[in-house]
Enzyme design. Structure first.
Site, short mmCIF file in Angstrom:
data_model
loop_
_atom_site.label_atom_id
_atom_site.label_comp_id
_atom_site.label_asym_id
_atom_site.label_seq_id
_atom_site.Cartn_x
_atom_site.Cartn_y
_atom_site.Cartn_z
N ASP A 276 0.16 -7.20 0.77
CA ASP A 276 0.36 -6.24 1.87
C ASP A 276 -0.18 -6.05 2.51
O ASP A 276 -1.36 -7.16 2.90
CB ASP A 276 0.43 -4.64 1.11
CG ASP A 276 -0.53 -3.92 1.48
OD1 ASP A 276 -1.60 -4.66 0.75
OD2 ASP A 276 -0.72 -2.63 1.01
N ASP A 278 -2.21 -4.55 4.22
CA ASP A 278 -4.18 -4.67 4.71
C ASP A 278 -4.87 -4.93 3.89
O ASP A 278 -5.71 -5.00 3.26
CB ASP A 278 -4.20 -2.92 4.96
CG ASP A 278 -3.97 -2.10 3.69
OD1 ASP A 278 -2.80 -2.35 3.50
OD2 ASP A 278 -4.06 -1.15 3.66
N ARG A 281 -2.46 -3.71 -1.80
CA ARG A 281 -1.84 -4.34 -2.84
C ARG A 281 -1.69 -5.44 -3.24
O ARG A 281 -2.04 -6.51 -2.56
CB ARG A 281 -0.20 -3.03 -2.09
CG ARG A 281 -0.29 -2.64 -1.48
CD ARG A 281 0.96 -1.77 -1.61
NE ARG A 281 0.74 -0.09 -0.98
CZ ARG A 281 1.42 0.61 -1.14
NH1 ARG A 281 3.47 0.24 -1.46
NH2 ARG A 281 1.83 2.31 -0.96
N GLU A 362 -2.54 1.96 -10.27
CA GLU A 362 -1.71 3.02 -9.25
C GLU A 362 -0.50 1.81 -9.28
O GLU A 362 -0.54 0.69 -9.09
CB GLU A 362 -1.25 3.51 -7.67
CG GLU A 362 -2.93 4.25 -7.97
CD GLU A 362 -2.67 5.40 -6.74
OE1 GLU A 362 -2.12 6.02 -6.14
OE2 GLU A 362 -3.31 4.01 -5.57
N LYS A 375 -7.86 0.30 -3.69
CA LYS A 375 -7.53 -0.92 -4.43
C LYS A 375 -7.79 -2.25 -3.69
O LYS A 375 -8.19 -2.03 -2.35
CB LYS A 375 -5.73 -0.53 -4.67
CG LYS A 375 -5.10 -0.05 -3.29
CD LYS A 375 -3.48 0.22 -3.87
CE LYS A 375 -2.75 0.58 -2.47
NZ LYS A 375 -2.55 2.28 -1.91
C1 G16 Z 1 -1.51 4.67 -0.12
C2 G16 Z 1 -2.27 5.24 -1.39
C3 G16 Z 1 -2.03 5.01 -3.14
C4 G16 Z 1 -0.44 5.43 -2.81
C5 G16 Z 1 0.55 4.71 -1.84
C6 G16 Z 1 1.87 5.74 -2.11
O1 G16 Z 1 -0.83 3.16 -0.73
O2 G16 Z 1 -3.06 4.77 -0.83
O3 G16 Z 1 -2.53 6.31 -3.27
O4 G16 Z 1 -0.36 5.07 -4.15
O5 G16 Z 1 -0.14 5.46 0.02
O6 G16 Z 1 1.76 6.55 -2.28
P1 G16 Z 1 2.88 7.61 -1.43
O7 G16 Z 1 3.60 7.87 -2.90
O8 G16 Z 1 2.47 8.66 -1.44
O9 G16 Z 1 3.87 7.01 -0.41
P2 G16 Z 1 -1.18 2.62 0.78
O10 G16 Z 1 -1.42 0.89 0.08
O11 G16 Z 1 -0.35 2.76 0.89
O12 G16 Z 1 -2.33 2.97 1.58
#
Ligand code: G16
Length: 539
Positions: A276, A278, A281, A362, A375
């Site tokens: 993704d 940054d 993911r 996750e 992650k």
């Molecule tokens: C962030 C968090 C993750 C989470 C995701 C979605 O990811 O670091 O732990 O699973 O957001 O969160 P939500 O369901 O609250 O939108 P990232 O990749 O956006 O930094």
């Protein structure tokens, strides 16, 4: 040169699941960014004498934000800033650099998988000295400070040149511009069997890494093509662009459809991975085959012994409550620690710091280990490549072997976007109050065995967090309801649904989960309250 600028508070600077995320145009308001950064500095007792890591995913407005933060850091007496060349650092690389340098904190300018460009999103992730994003209690302190801030400090000077690797000084602050890839690459070399992966590529194994026009493009070229010998051109969409070339840089079946189409065509390579915005993911695909993120976590855990760094054993594994239960069966079989935590990577950090777990993951396409406190998209791809190199099996074979051993968890996430925030909050509150009454009732053939909010007590700091509502059915099916904490447009209701089948592995997931989606719509009165009779996004 230090200026003290008067300001008035903005009242909406609350951090969500992973830092603060706002529309770019919101952040461009006068003093908006400065207020947040000064509030952060103030609420941690100032940054005088401290060392921070600074970088980002190159999205729109990062260049301006970087300069403001550098000038504010110097004006606030920071001792040293370590910055990725030209302001680039993936989120996992930032955590790696922070830990390697024993820095006090880190700021990663990214709204992660959210779209970029002037009409897109901007964000800041704030990491503390353990390399992970700050806890909710710290973000609450920062939020309180943003509501009372009256001034900030900044240097009145020209912009700093970030294009050369090396050291320069700004007042008394040292600025070290670093190669954003070097430390991260060294770390990956210390974890995986690079020779085995090199041999795999040499044997003609075909591979695509899609960086989605985001930060990991240069990392991919260096690691996969230059160091591991994947053919030139294996890395697609490799140049980080401020608007991600118009892409929504979220590697899933919907937003990376171009890659999915390639992998389901007759020209599909053996393997494809995507990251993704940054780089935290990942998505994993084989020839005409998709690995769900929940399965990916479970498969990596079950195959840990193929990876040199984990050969001696792993302490345990954790997943967010919303993630499928596939990995729970693996943890039981391996007799290792197992935890379920609230959504948000920060919730894994105490478990890693205290040695309780080695892996975590996750449903939202995130997997990683205790090598850092974020992650890590490229780590997950290297892990898969390492297993393939050692077993000689395809992505599909590895996954099917896993299902044979443990059964298959069918799993999908359904998102209902852009809901009025008060409607979404009321929906969740009412659903929570009705949960006890569901127990024992049957809905469309599914009998509820238990239903309750997910409440987590951190075993290290004792903090209690409530996040999401869970409904379990007899036979292993499960629905989880929660509101997203990363959106910038009203509220997003996420409905996570799974069912378990120990024998039949070839059902179509949407078909298999259709009835349960109908049950979820009834339980939460989704159509009546939101006007939506189907989800906006299924991943
Ligand atoms: C962030 C968090 C993750 C989470 C995701 C979605 O990811 O670091 O732990 O699973 O957001 O969160 P939500 O369901 O609250 O939108 P990232 O990749 O956006 O930094």
């Amino acid at each position: 040169m230090i200026q003290t600028i008067s300001t008035t508070p903005y009242l909406d600077q609350k951090m969500g699941t992973a830092g603060i995320r706002k529309k770019v145009k919101t952040v461009m308001q006068p003093n908006y960014l400065e207020n947040f950064v000064q509030s952060l500095f103030d609420s941690i007792g100032g940054v005088a004498g401290q060392t921070f890591v600074l970088g980002g995913d190159g999205r729109y407005y990062n260049d301006i934000a970087l300069q403001k933060i550098i000038k504010m850091a110097a004006a606030n007496g920071m001792k040293k800033l370590i910055i990725g060349q030209n302001g680039y650092l993936s989120t996992p690389a930032s955590s790696c650099v922070l830990l390697k340098n024993h820095a006090d904190g880190g700021l990663t300018l990214s709204a992660s998988h959210n779209p970029g460009g002037v009409n897109g999103d901007f964000g800041i992730k704030y990491a503390t000295s353990n390399g992970g994003q700050c806890s909710s209690s710290i973000s609450e302190k920062i939020y309180s400070r943003t509501k009372e801030i009256t001034s900030y400090q900044i240097l009145d000077i020209e912009d700093i040149d970030l294009s050369y690797i090396g050291v320069q000084y700004l007042e008394d602050m040292e600025i070290e511009v670093i190669d954003p890839i070097k430390d991260y690459l060294e770390m990956m070399e210390g974890i995986f069997d690079f020779d085995a992966i090199r041999k795999l590529f040499k044997s003609g194994f075909s591979f695509v890494f899609d960086a989605m026009n985001a930060v990991t493009g240069p990392y991919g070229i260096k690691i996969f093509e230059e160091v591991l010998g994947a053919p030139e051109g294996s890395v697609h969409q490799a140049k980080p662009l401020p608007d991600f070339g118009g892409l929504h840089p979220d590697p899933n079946l919907v937003y990376a459809k171009h890659l999915v189409d390639l992998m389901y065509s007759d020209d599909a390579p053996d393997f494809a991975g995507a990251n993704d915005g940054d780089g935290d993911r990942n998505m994993i695909l084989g020839k005409k085959f998709f690995v769900s993120p929940s399965d990916s976590l479970a498969i990596l855990t079950d195959n840990y012994h193929y990876i040199p760094a984990y050969k001696k054993g792993i302490a345990g594994v954790a997943k967010s409550a919303a993630t499928s239960t596939a990995v729970e069966r693996v943890a039981k079989n391996l007799k290792i620690n197992y935890f379920e935590v609230p959504t948000g990577w920060k919730n894994f950090c105490n478990l890693m710091d205290s040695g309780r777990i080695t892996f975590c993951g996750e449903e939202s396409f995130g997997t990683s280990s205790s090598h850092i406190r974020e992650k890590d998209g490229i780590w997950a791809i290297l892990f898969w490549l390492n297993i393939i190199a050692k077993t000689g099996k395809s992505v599909e074979q590895i996954t099917r072997d896993f299902w044979k051993k443990y059964g298959r968890t069918y799993y999908l996430r359904f998102d209902f976007d852009g809901i009025d925030t008060s409607v979404a909050d009321q929906l969740m509150a009412d659903l929570e109050s009705k949960l006890p009454s569901f127990e024992g009732q049957t809905f469309d053939g599914y009998k509820v065995s238990r239903a309750h909010p997910f409440i987590y007590q951190d075993p290290v700091d004792g903090q209690t967090t409530k996040n999401g509502l869970l409904v379990y059915f007899e036979g292993g099916a499960r629905i989880c309801f929660r509101l997203s904490g990363t959106g910038t447009n009203g509220a997003t209701l996420r409905v996570y649904i799974e069912s378990y089948d120990p024998i039949n592995f070839d059902k179509d997931s949407p078909q298999e989960l259709e009835k349960l989606l109908g049950v979820a719509m009834i339980l939460a009165e989704i159509e009546k309250r939101t006007g939506k009779n189907k989800p906006d996004l299924t991943t």
